[in-house]
Design a protein around this motif. Structure first.
Motif, mmCIF file in Angstrom:
data_model
loop_
_atom_site.group_PDB
_atom_site.id
_atom_site.type_symbol
_atom_site.label_atom_id
_atom_site.label_comp_id
_atom_site.label_asym_id
_atom_site.label_seq_id
_atom_site.Cartn_x
_atom_site.Cartn_y
_atom_site.Cartn_z
ATOM 1 N N LEU A 92 96.402 141.015 -32.378
ATOM 2 C CA LEU A 92 97.783 141.182 -31.926
ATOM 3 C C LEU A 92 97.858 141.598 -30.462
ATOM 4 C CD1 LEU A 92 99.390 142.936 -35.031
ATOM 5 C CD2 LEU A 92 99.354 140.499 -34.456
ATOM 6 N N ALA A 93 96.935 142.451 -30.033
ATOM 7 C CA ALA A 93 96.941 142.923 -28.651
ATOM 8 C C ALA A 93 96.559 141.823 -27.656
ATOM 9 C CB ALA A 93 95.990 144.110 -28.500
ATOM 10 N N ALA A 94 95.879 140.788 -28.128
ATOM 11 C CA ALA A 94 95.447 139.704 -27.240
ATOM 12 C C ALA A 94 96.631 138.963 -26.628
ATOM 13 C CB ALA A 94 94.550 138.728 -28.000
ATOM 14 N N ASP A 95 97.752 138.897 -27.337
ATOM 15 C CA ASP A 95 98.957 138.253 -26.807
ATOM 16 C C ASP A 95 100.155 138.813 -27.553
ATOM 17 O OD1 ASP A 95 101.012 136.688 -25.834
ATOM 18 O OD2 ASP A 95 100.254 134.817 -26.683
ATOM 19 N N ARG A 96 100.748 139.841 -26.989
ATOM 20 C CA ARG A 96 101.861 140.525 -27.657
ATOM 21 C C ARG A 96 103.170 139.748 -27.607
ATOM 22 N NH1 ARG A 96 100.695 145.438 -29.978
ATOM 23 N NH2 ARG A 96 98.989 146.529 -28.993
ATOM 24 N N THR A 97 103.144 138.543 -27.043
ATOM 25 C CA THR A 97 104.346 137.711 -27.039
ATOM 26 C C THR A 97 104.194 136.472 -27.918
ATOM 27 O OG1 THR A 97 103.707 136.374 -25.122
ATOM 28 C CG2 THR A 97 104.886 138.450 -24.672
ATOM 29 N N LEU A 98 103.053 136.328 -28.573
ATOM 30 C CA LEU A 98 102.771 135.152 -29.398
ATOM 31 C C LEU A 98 103.079 133.859 -28.648
ATOM 32 C CD1 LEU A 98 104.102 136.336 -32.890
ATOM 33 C CD2 LEU A 98 101.723 136.203 -32.134
ATOM 34 N N GLY A 99 102.517 133.769 -27.462
ATOM 35 C CA GLY A 99 102.705 132.550 -26.666
ATOM 36 C C GLY A 99 104.107 132.402 -26.101
ATOM 37 N N GLY A 100 104.819 133.509 -25.929
ATOM 38 C CA GLY A 100 106.163 133.477 -25.372
ATOM 39 C C GLY A 100 107.270 133.384 -26.414
ATOM 40 N N LEU A 101 106.938 133.341 -27.678
ATOM 41 C CA LEU A 101 107.956 133.266 -28.728
ATOM 42 C C LEU A 101 108.650 134.598 -28.961
ATOM 43 C CD1 LEU A 101 106.068 131.050 -31.315
ATOM 44 C CD2 LEU A 101 108.032 130.389 -29.919
ATOM 45 N N CYS A 102 107.953 135.695 -28.672
ATOM 46 C CA CYS A 102 108.498 137.044 -28.864
ATOM 47 C C CYS A 102 108.599 137.747 -27.513
ATOM 48 C CB CYS A 102 107.559 137.891 -29.731
ATOM 49 S SG CYS A 102 107.632 137.531 -31.464
ATOM 50 N N ASP A 103 109.493 138.700 -27.437
ATOM 51 C CA ASP A 103 109.503 139.587 -26.278
ATOM 52 C C ASP A 103 108.332 140.557 -26.396
ATOM 53 O OD1 ASP A 103 111.854 138.449 -25.231
ATOM 54 O OD2 ASP A 103 113.071 139.698 -26.547
ATOM 55 N N TRP A 104 108.031 140.977 -27.646
ATOM 56 C CA TRP A 104 106.955 141.950 -27.861
ATOM 57 C C TRP A 104 106.688 142.058 -29.353
ATOM 58 C CZ3 TRP A 104 103.686 143.849 -24.523
ATOM 59 C CH2 TRP A 104 102.927 144.978 -24.837
ATOM 60 N N ILE A 105 105.432 142.296 -29.715
ATOM 61 C CA ILE A 105 105.100 142.616 -31.100
ATOM 62 C C ILE A 105 104.400 143.967 -31.108
ATOM 63 C CG2 ILE A 105 105.009 140.249 -31.952
ATOM 64 C CD1 ILE A 105 102.032 140.280 -31.690
ATOM 65 N N GLU A 106 104.746 144.763 -32.077
ATOM 66 C CA GLU A 106 104.207 146.122 -32.141
ATOM 67 C C GLU A 106 103.823 146.480 -33.567
ATOM 68 O OE1 GLU A 106 102.763 149.438 -30.612
ATOM 69 O OE2 GLU A 106 103.799 147.990 -29.358
ATOM 70 N N PRO A 107 102.526 146.680 -33.832
ATOM 71 C CA PRO A 107 102.111 147.102 -35.171
ATOM 72 C C PRO A 107 102.219 148.615 -35.328
ATOM 73 C CG PRO A 107 100.179 146.695 -33.829
ATOM 74 C CD PRO A 107 101.378 146.366 -32.972
ATOM 75 N N GLU A 108 102.408 149.039 -36.563
ATOM 76 C CA GLU A 108 102.373 150.462 -36.892
ATOM 77 C C GLU A 108 101.030 150.773 -37.538
ATOM 78 O OE1 GLU A 108 105.718 151.549 -39.326
ATOM 79 O OE2 GLU A 108 107.142 150.612 -37.948
ATOM 80 N N ALA A 109 100.639 152.026 -37.502
ATOM 81 C CA ALA A 109 99.381 152.444 -38.114
ATOM 82 C C ALA A 109 99.462 152.281 -39.629
ATOM 83 C CB ALA A 109 99.068 153.893 -37.758
ATOM 84 N N PRO A 110 98.366 151.852 -40.252
ATOM 85 C CA PRO A 110 98.376 151.672 -41.708
ATOM 86 C C PRO A 110 98.268 153.000 -42.441
ATOM 87 C CG PRO A 110 96.206 151.190 -40.849
ATOM 88 C CD PRO A 110 97.090 151.460 -39.655
ATOM 89 N N GLU A 111 98.757 153.002 -43.664
ATOM 90 C CA GLU A 111 98.584 154.138 -44.568
ATOM 91 C C GLU A 111 97.808 153.628 -45.776
ATOM 92 O OE1 GLU A 111 102.091 156.415 -45.433
ATOM 93 O OE2 GLU A 111 102.918 156.014 -43.455
ATOM 94 N N PRO A 112 96.471 153.709 -45.730
ATOM 95 C CA PRO A 112 95.666 153.129 -46.804
ATOM 96 C C PRO A 112 95.756 153.919 -48.105
ATOM 97 C CG PRO A 112 94.268 154.245 -45.219
ATOM 98 C CD PRO A 112 95.666 154.292 -44.673
#
Length: 141
Positions: A92-112
């Protein structure tokens, strides 16, 4: 014509499929009876939520919450789970715009959570929430 929502979700799914390591990646699938040895990711479309609207030109700004269900099984759950979730984070960090389709993507920390399975090895699972910020000219387009 494909909607912006579907373009974004398809790009996220493709990004997850590109993760090295042999993880199985599904979209909106039911949980299979067997978790692959390398791990399993299931992308759930989630919900776009209520958009923030701007006028002139009319635009709908979404903070779409998608879910990535992550599963690992067997011995060494700590290491396997860390490997799987960090691989998702790196992808996800490699391209936080998914090739320009998004303004930004942000993951949350998992709760295993560890899931005992009678007669089988332990499974560790978590839901990773990913917020996709994108804009559309129409809520149905």
């Amino acid at each position: 014509m494909t909607t912006r929502r579907e373009q974004v979700l398809s790009a996220l799914h493709a990004r997850l499929q590109g993760i090295p390591g042999g993880f199985a990646v599904l979209r909106n699938a039911s949980l299979p009876e067997k978790i692959p040895a390398a791990g399993l990711l299931i992308l759930r479309d989630g919900t776009p939520g209520e958009p923030w609207v701007t006028l002139s030109p009319l635009r709908y700004h979404y903070e779409h919450r998608a879910e990535i269900e992550a599963f690992v099984r067997g011995n060494g759950l700590d290491g396997a789970f860390d490997t799987l979730t960090s691989a998702v984070g790196t992808a996800l960090a490699a391209d936080r715009t998914l090739g320009g389709l998004c303004d930004w993507i942000e993951p949350e920390a998992p709760e295993p959570a560890d899931l005992p399975v009678e007669g089988a090895t332990m499974i560790r699972a978590a839901v990773l929430i990913v917020t996709l910020h994108y804009t559309s000219a129409d809520p149905l387009a």
